[in-house]
Design a protein around this motif. Structure first.
Motif, PDB file in Angstrom:
ATOM      1  N   LEU A 198      19.926  52.847 -51.475  1.00 53.05           N
ATOM      2  CA  LEU A 198      18.818  53.694 -51.042  1.00 53.05           C
ATOM      3  C   LEU A 198      17.660  53.663 -52.040  1.00 53.05           C
ATOM      4  CD1 LEU A 198      21.022  56.662 -49.842  1.00 53.05           C
ATOM      5  CD2 LEU A 198      19.501  55.331 -48.378  1.00 53.05           C
ATOM      6  N   HIS A 199      17.837  52.916 -53.126  1.00 53.27           N
ATOM      7  CA  HIS A 199      16.793  52.813 -54.149  1.00 53.27           C
ATOM      8  C   HIS A 199      15.741  51.787 -53.760  1.00 53.27           C
ATOM      9  CE1 HIS A 199      14.991  51.302 -57.939  1.00 53.27           C
ATOM     10  NE2 HIS A 199      15.040  52.584 -58.284  1.00 53.27           N
ATOM     11  N   GLY A 200      16.182  50.598 -53.389  1.00 55.00           N
ATOM     12  CA  GLY A 200      15.267  49.559 -52.919  1.00 55.00           C
ATOM     13  C   GLY A 200      14.529  48.802 -53.994  1.00 55.00           C
ATOM     14  N   GLY A 201      14.962  48.907 -55.222  1.00 50.81           N
ATOM     15  CA  GLY A 201      14.229  48.270 -56.309  1.00 50.81           C
ATOM     16  C   GLY A 201      14.273  46.757 -56.307  1.00 50.81           C
ATOM     17  N   LEU A 202      15.198  46.160 -55.590  1.00 52.09           N
ATOM     18  CA  LEU A 202      15.309  44.699 -55.536  1.00 52.09           C
ATOM     19  C   LEU A 202      14.624  44.105 -54.314  1.00 52.09           C
ATOM     20  CD1 LEU A 202      19.017  44.208 -56.699  1.00 52.09           C
ATOM     21  CD2 LEU A 202      16.923  44.027 -58.054  1.00 52.09           C
ATOM     22  N   GLY A 203      13.884  44.920 -53.578  1.00 52.32           N
ATOM     23  CA  GLY A 203      13.128  44.408 -52.448  1.00 52.32           C
ATOM     24  C   GLY A 203      13.765  44.636 -51.096  1.00 52.32           C
ATOM     25  N   CYS A 218      22.538  43.603 -44.948  1.00 53.57           N
ATOM     26  CA  CYS A 218      21.995  43.545 -46.306  1.00 53.57           C
ATOM     27  C   CYS A 218      20.665  44.269 -46.451  1.00 53.57           C
ATOM     28  CB  CYS A 218      21.880  42.099 -46.770  1.00 53.57           C
ATOM     29  SG  CYS A 218      21.112  40.973 -45.627  1.00 53.57           S
ATOM     30  N   GLY A 219      20.390  45.216 -45.564  1.00 55.23           N
ATOM     31  CA  GLY A 219      19.231  46.075 -45.753  1.00 55.23           C
ATOM     32  C   GLY A 219      17.947  45.497 -45.222  1.00 55.23           C
ATOM     33  N   ARG A 220      16.947  46.343 -45.214  1.00 56.63           N
ATOM     34  CA  ARG A 220      15.648  45.962 -44.662  1.00 56.63           C
ATOM     35  C   ARG A 220      14.728  45.494 -45.776  1.00 56.63           C
ATOM     36  NH1 ARG A 220      12.985  48.757 -39.514  1.00 56.63           N
ATOM     37  NH2 ARG A 220      11.064  47.546 -39.403  1.00 56.63           N
TER      38      ARG A 220
END
Length: 346
Positions: free
Chosen positions: A37-42, A161-163
């Motif tokens: 939920l952080h999203g720091g890797l894109g 693997c997320g958005r």
């Protein structure tokens, strides 16, 4: 993958002619937790999910001049049908008969499965070209999670693997067959609903930033415990990891949903189960549906009886025992019976 979806369709690339209908059976899914939920890797979110049997959205569709729907969930199905036909520029209508639907806004993926079922039915009736991702994109599904699309396409245990920053539908990175003997006991609050729509959007915007270290921990749990546990058929590492993921994610969402779990009744039942030594417990998506992962049907049935004794006094409390479904949606071509017409005598 696609072979199963096109079951019983001799040539799915061709539109269905008059006298035939398309029946779609789209299974429910559990959302077992987010990864990042952080999203720091894109990439943000990333979801783990499980397709389940018994609960499904099932509809039958025929060509017609208008766009109509009847049965449970007809209003939602009608909205998706109108949007899809307009967006694709299809000349013609559809008659939808809803035979069974997943309950709305309880954490079982009702919206995505309805959208994919309607869109797939229309594609088979008129075009035969659109895949699940394009249907989801057209109907604005898959904003945060790709597991609903994965459940429709393939079934089983799914990890997306997320958005990305491009905001495409999250791709499914892992799909595994879930051990057939394992069971899931669903805990249902028939009077409650999880956050959805505008409330859900506001909740994500108002929550504090998710710690990067916590995101790394969740990803490690999935890679080193959940995935090998499912592959090797060992439930203990799976339940340990899912329980920890639910704690971390649930506590993060607590300000928006009133606690680690949305429903007070389900929360009390899950806490009781934890005290009894059951660790693979949690809430699917925003709830209120809770779940407990169990090794086999006999253990699940025994726990179900105990929960009913302790919480059956609450009129809205329900239990439902389900298994994983290791296949996706079924799409069948059906021939309509001949309709006999009586000629009016002159």
């Amino acid at each position: 993958m696609q072979n199963h979806i096109d079951k019983l369709m001799t040539n799915p690339s061709k539109p269905v002619t008059a006298g035939f209908s398309v029946e779609v059976n789209a299974p429910a899914r559990l959302h077992l937790g987010f990864l990042d939920l952080h999203g720091g890797l894109g990439r943000r979110f990333g979801s783990i999910g499980l397709t389940i049997d018994t609960l499904a959205t099932r509809l039958r569709a025929e060509r017609c001049n208008e766009i109509t729907a009847r049965g449970p969930g007809a209003e939602r199905a009608l909205k998706y049908a109108k949007s899809y036909i307009e967006a694709k520029g299809i000349e013609g209508g559809v008659e939808l008969n809803l035979l069974q639907t997943i309950p709305d806004h309880v954490g079982l993926g009702s919206g995505t499965q309805m959208a994919l079922a309607v869109g797939t039915a229309i594609e088979r009736l008129y075009r035969g070209e659109g895949d699940c991702v394009s249907i989801a994109r057209t109907l604005n599904r898959g904003a945060r999670s790709g597991i609903g699309i994965g459940a429709f396409e393939q079934g089983g245990f799914i990890l997306d693997c997320g958005r990305s920053e491009e905001k495409e539908v999250p791709p499914v990175a892992v799909r595994l067959a879930f051990p057939e003997k394992w069971r899931v006991l669903l805990l249902l609050d028939t009077r409650g609903q999880g956050l959805h729509g505008t409330q859900e959007v506001m909740a994500f915007s108002e929550l504090p930033e998710f710690p990067e270290q916590a995101a790394a921990y969740l990803c490690r749990l999935v890679l080193m415990q959940v995935l090998p546990g499912v592959l090797e058929g060992h439930l203990t590492p799976v339940t340990k990891a899912i329980g920890k993921i639910q704690q971390v994610v649930g506590d993060h969402f607590a300000p928006a949903q009133g606690g680690r779990f949305t429903s007070p009744i389900i929360s009390a039942a899950l806490e009781w189960a934890i005290e009894k030594g059951y660790i693979g417990v949690g809430q699917s998506s925003w709830g209120p549906t809770g779940f407990i992962l169990l090794e086999d049907a006999s253990r699940a049935e025994r726990l179900e009886r105990e929960l009913k004794r302790h919480f059956g006094k609450f009129s809205s409390f329900r239990c439902q025992l389900v298994a994983a479904r290791n296949q996706g949606a079924e799409v069948n071509l059906l021939q309509q019976p001949t309709r006999l017409r009586q000629e009016k005598r002159v």
